[in-house]
Design a protein around this motif. Structure first.
Motif, mmCIF file in Angstrom:
data_model
loop_
_atom_site.group_PDB
_atom_site.id
_atom_site.type_symbol
_atom_site.label_atom_id
_atom_site.label_comp_id
_atom_site.label_asym_id
_atom_site.label_seq_id
_atom_site.Cartn_x
_atom_site.Cartn_y
_atom_site.Cartn_z
ATOM 1 N N SER A 1 0.842 -1.188 0.000
ATOM 2 C CA SER A 1 0.000 0.000 0.000
ATOM 3 C C SER A 1 0.879 1.241 0.000
ATOM 4 N N PHE A 2 0.233 2.367 -0.296
ATOM 5 C CA PHE A 2 0.862 3.678 -0.151
ATOM 6 C C PHE A 2 0.042 4.470 0.847
ATOM 7 N N ILE A 3 0.740 5.206 1.733
ATOM 8 C CA ILE A 3 0.034 5.920 2.792
ATOM 9 C C ILE A 3 0.841 7.160 3.166
ATOM 10 N N VAL A 4 0.157 8.221 3.553
ATOM 11 C CA VAL A 4 0.857 9.428 4.000
ATOM 12 C C VAL A 4 1.161 9.287 5.490
ATOM 13 N N PRO A 5 2.171 9.983 5.991
ATOM 14 C CA PRO A 5 2.596 9.792 7.387
ATOM 15 C C PRO A 5 1.488 9.988 8.417
ATOM 16 N N ALA A 6 0.656 11.024 8.263
ATOM 17 C CA ALA A 6 -0.406 11.252 9.242
ATOM 18 C C ALA A 6 -1.359 10.065 9.296
ATOM 19 N N ALA A 7 -1.646 9.471 8.135
ATOM 20 C CA ALA A 7 -2.534 8.316 8.084
ATOM 21 C C ALA A 7 -1.856 7.079 8.682
ATOM 22 N N LEU A 8 -0.558 6.907 8.407
ATOM 23 C CA LEU A 8 0.170 5.775 8.971
ATOM 24 C C LEU A 8 0.151 5.825 10.497
ATOM 25 N N GLN A 9 0.300 7.018 11.040
ATOM 26 C CA GLN A 9 0.247 7.175 12.499
ATOM 27 C C GLN A 9 -1.104 6.721 13.043
ATOM 28 N N MET A 10 -2.179 7.086 12.371
ATOM 29 C CA MET A 10 -3.514 6.677 12.817
ATOM 30 C C MET A 10 -3.678 5.161 12.763
ATOM 31 N N VAL A 11 -3.072 4.536 11.757
ATOM 32 C CA VAL A 11 -3.187 3.074 11.609
ATOM 33 C C VAL A 11 -2.465 2.348 12.732
ATOM 34 N N ILE A 12 -1.202 2.691 12.958
ATOM 35 C CA ILE A 12 -0.420 1.915 13.925
ATOM 36 C C ILE A 12 -0.815 2.228 15.363
ATOM 37 N N GLN A 13 -1.489 3.381 15.569
ATOM 38 C CA GLN A 13 -1.924 3.724 16.919
ATOM 39 C C GLN A 13 -3.402 3.439 17.147
ATOM 40 N N HIS A 14 -4.058 2.840 16.167
ATOM 41 C CA HIS A 14 -5.473 2.487 16.300
ATOM 42 C C HIS A 14 -5.621 1.369 17.341
ATOM 43 N N PRO A 15 -6.659 1.404 18.162
ATOM 44 C CA PRO A 15 -6.814 0.360 19.190
ATOM 45 C C PRO A 15 -6.900 -1.058 18.632
ATOM 46 N N ASN A 16 -7.349 -1.218 17.400
ATOM 47 C CA ASN A 16 -7.453 -2.556 16.811
ATOM 48 C C ASN A 16 -6.137 -3.059 16.234
ATOM 49 N N LEU B 1 8.326 6.794 12.223
ATOM 50 C CA LEU B 1 8.832 5.767 11.325
ATOM 51 C C LEU B 1 9.386 4.584 12.109
ATOM 52 N N LYS B 2 10.100 4.855 13.184
ATOM 53 C CA LYS B 2 10.633 3.773 14.020
ATOM 54 C C LYS B 2 9.489 2.949 14.616
ATOM 55 N N GLU B 3 8.416 3.630 15.044
ATOM 56 C CA GLU B 3 7.263 2.918 15.599
ATOM 57 C C GLU B 3 6.593 2.039 14.537
ATOM 58 N N ALA B 4 6.522 2.545 13.302
ATOM 59 C CA ALA B 4 5.930 1.764 12.222
ATOM 60 C C ALA B 4 6.768 0.533 11.900
ATOM 61 N N VAL B 5 8.082 0.693 11.895
ATOM 62 C CA VAL B 5 8.970 -0.444 11.639
ATOM 63 C C VAL B 5 8.818 -1.495 12.736
ATOM 64 N N ARG B 6 8.667 -1.047 13.988
ATOM 65 C CA ARG B 6 8.461 -1.994 15.088
ATOM 66 C C ARG B 6 7.127 -2.728 14.948
ATOM 67 N N THR B 7 6.104 -2.017 14.464
ATOM 68 C CA THR B 7 4.777 -2.611 14.318
ATOM 69 C C THR B 7 4.748 -3.638 13.198
ATOM 70 N N MET B 8 5.454 -3.358 12.101
ATOM 71 C CA MET B 8 5.474 -4.258 10.937
ATOM 72 C C MET B 8 6.918 -4.608 10.592
ATOM 73 N N PRO B 9 7.611 -5.351 11.457
ATOM 74 C CA PRO B 9 9.039 -5.584 11.259
ATOM 75 C C PRO B 9 9.369 -6.385 10.005
ATOM 76 N N GLN B 10 8.418 -7.171 9.508
ATOM 77 C CA GLN B 10 8.681 -7.981 8.314
ATOM 78 C C GLN B 10 8.445 -7.205 7.029
ATOM 79 N N ALA B 11 7.796 -6.047 7.116
ATOM 80 C CA ALA B 11 7.468 -5.274 5.916
ATOM 81 C C ALA B 11 8.667 -4.461 5.442
ATOM 82 N N GLY B 12 8.774 -4.300 4.140
ATOM 83 C CA GLY B 12 9.779 -3.415 3.581
ATOM 84 C C GLY B 12 9.192 -2.015 3.477
ATOM 85 N N PHE B 13 9.803 -1.058 4.169
ATOM 86 C CA PHE B 13 9.337 0.323 4.107
ATOM 87 C C PHE B 13 10.098 1.066 3.022
#
Length: 516
Positions: free
Chosen positions: A250-265, A289-301
């Motif tokens: 997927s492609f996502i803007v930073p503000a949206a990525l923050q909402m995804v990884i910090q969503h309660p689900n 970005l570091k938080e996103a990498v921790r959330t999806m460690p197997q994904a290529g950013f």
């Protein structure tokens, strides 16, 4: 097919209809369209277009959110050489009217829920454009026979996306068949794995279709013959459901990525199937970005940088340059894409030494044809084959590009471009406003927030809430100032030009760069 053959959308649709007829091309809300069905659907759409007077080179407008019908219409138009011009659904009626008039479109298709906007268009504009709502369009397509047509060529314009300028007037960037896929071809030839997905891969589409990110990501799915899982608009919970439904890219803007990884689900979602996350359109805070990498460690950013005028991505920060602990290169936008020449020029169009700040310029097969009906603006932006981006940056000895500031005054809020002149023009009409300058200030959620600095008219008192409400009547919500400073005197240089940097300075103290 050869890379040269992969230069038109007619070739892509025909190829995958033959090679993967039963593979899902589009999926939305449980409804699917296979590549064989897409071939037939787009041919029927061409019949409907022609019945409404559309020929090669004509513009077709779309006003709506991300819908399967829009992406299919884009492909149908591209196959015959008509030009699709999506209009941002968040825009206010006057903004929609301006773009619609500028396109000269004979036909506009609207998604569900936009009748109120259409009703507010100026009668003289509405009278020149045939407007068809989505259900009516589907009925016409169902009744139509598949068309025989002459396919468009690689250099024909097929997409017109609107990007504002510092004058405040939106400009239509004309993008051709070949330009929209050129760097995809060079990236595949270079062996980039993210451009060689398998048939079971899936592209999650959530960014708005009137942006290069929202249409460009579907172009990537069509080019690679994989499923595009389309969401009407970005909503973090729905984005997470898309990942659960098998999205691998997927492609996502930073503000949206923050909402995804910090969503309660998010804590309950299995991210192991995500292969690549592309992000861009606004600067990415390193901690996010570091938080996103921790959330999806197997994904290529992959951080991508580009603009509408370059058909999107021209630089990329590759997965191997990302790390959980963070590193200096994660503050860059990476290096030039294969097939692209990027340099840093001074004000005299001379290349500066490495490590010296200057303007990013791009020479690429993905550069736009030009701005629609604006030859002077085109000549100012594209000179000697170089596209001048208006972004100030430093390139290091290894070719990594670090954006420092914007030469133009554009504000990026949540991945949306906001141009001060347009906001200022809207606010100037308020009876209490004597002078106004609009700036971007740091915002933890959106990257930057719009702020208006106002000098009241003599004897007037500025009610900031009233000014904000006034602006909201004329502008899309993301352009409306989130805050207002009332000041006594507007800072100006000796020639009378407003010193925006002086207005911005107090809000950017302590920031490593002047974009957020």
């Amino acid at each position: 097919m050869t890379a040269q053959a992969h230069c038109t959308f007619d070739a892509f649709v025909s190829h995958w209809a033959s090679e993967r007829p039963d593979q899902t091309a589009f999926e939305q809300d449980g409804d699917t369209v296979t590549f064989a069905e897409l071939d037939d659907l787009t041919r029927r759409m061409i019949t409907v277009f022609e019945a409404n007077g559309i020929a090669k080179g004509d513009r077709i407008a779309w006003l709506g959110k991300n819908r399967t019908i829009y992406y299919a219409m884009f492909l149908a138009a591209a196959r015959m050489g008509a030009v699709m011009a999506p209009i941002g659904w968040r825009l206010a009626p006057p903004e929609v009217a301006y773009i619609l008039k500028d396109t000269g479109a004979k036909l506009m298709i609207t998604g569900t829920g936009f009748a109120d906007v259409v009703a507010k268009l100026a009668p003289e504009i509405a009278a020149t454009v045939k407007i068809i709502e989505e259900p009516e369009m589907y009925a016409a397509i169902e009744a139509a026979a598949p068309a025989s047509f002459t396919p468009s060529g690689p250099d024909d314009a097929v997409l017109q996306l609107y990007t504002s300028g510092t004058t405040g007037n939106p400009k239509g960037a004309e993008l051709s068949n070949a330009a929209l896929v050129a760097l995809r071809n060079t990236s595949k030839e270079a062996g980039d794995p993210w451009n060689s997905p398998g048939p079971d891969d899936c592209m999650l589409v959530a960014m708005p279709c009137a942006h290069i990110g929202g249409t460009g990501i579907v172009i990537a799915s069509i080019a690679n013959g994989i499923r595009a899982l389309i969401q009407e608009e970005f909503e973090p919970g729905e984005f997470l459901k898309g990942i659960t439904a098998g999205a691998t890219q997927s492609f996502i803007v930073p503000a949206a990525l923050q909402m995804v990884i910090q969503h309660p689900n998010a804590k309950d979602v299995d991210f192991s199937g995500v292969k690549y996350i592309m992000y861009g359109a606004a600067p990415m805070p390193l901690e996010l970005l570091k938080e996103a990498v921790r959330t999806m460690p197997q994904a290529g950013f992959l951080q991508v940088f580009g603009m509408t005028e370059t058909c999107g991505t021209v630089t990329m920060l590759r997965p191997e340059d990302h790390s959980i602990e963070g590193n200096e290169r994660m503050r860059s936008v990476g290096c030039a894409m294969p097939g692209t020449d990027i340099r840093i020029f001074d004000e005299n169009s001379n290349e500066v030494p490495r490590g010296t700040i200057g303007e990013i310029v791009v020479k690429s097969p993905s550069n736009m044809l030009g701005y629609w009906n604006l030859p002077e603006a085109t000549e100012k932006t594209i000179r000697d084959g170089w596209l001048y981006t208006g972004d100030a940056a430093i390139m290091d000895d290894d070719g990594y590009i670090y954006i420092q500031d914007r030469i133009k005054d554009m504000i990026i809020s949540g991945g949306e471009n906001v141009y001060p002149a347009q906001v200022e023009s809207a606010i100037y009409g308020h009876p209490a406003v004597g002078e106004v300058a609009v700036i971007g200030v740091p915002d933890d959620k959106w990257g930057e927030a719009v702020k208006a600095c106002i000098v009241p008219k003599p004897g007037q008192t500025v009610d900031t809430d009233d000014v904000i409400a006034y602006a909201r009547e004329q502008l899309a919500g993301f352009k409306v100032p989130k805050s207002i400073d009332v000041i006594e005197v507007m800072p100006r240089n000796p020639t009378g030009k407003i010193l925006r940097r002086q207005l911005r300075a107090p809000y950017w103290e302590g920031q490593e760069r002047q974009v957020n």
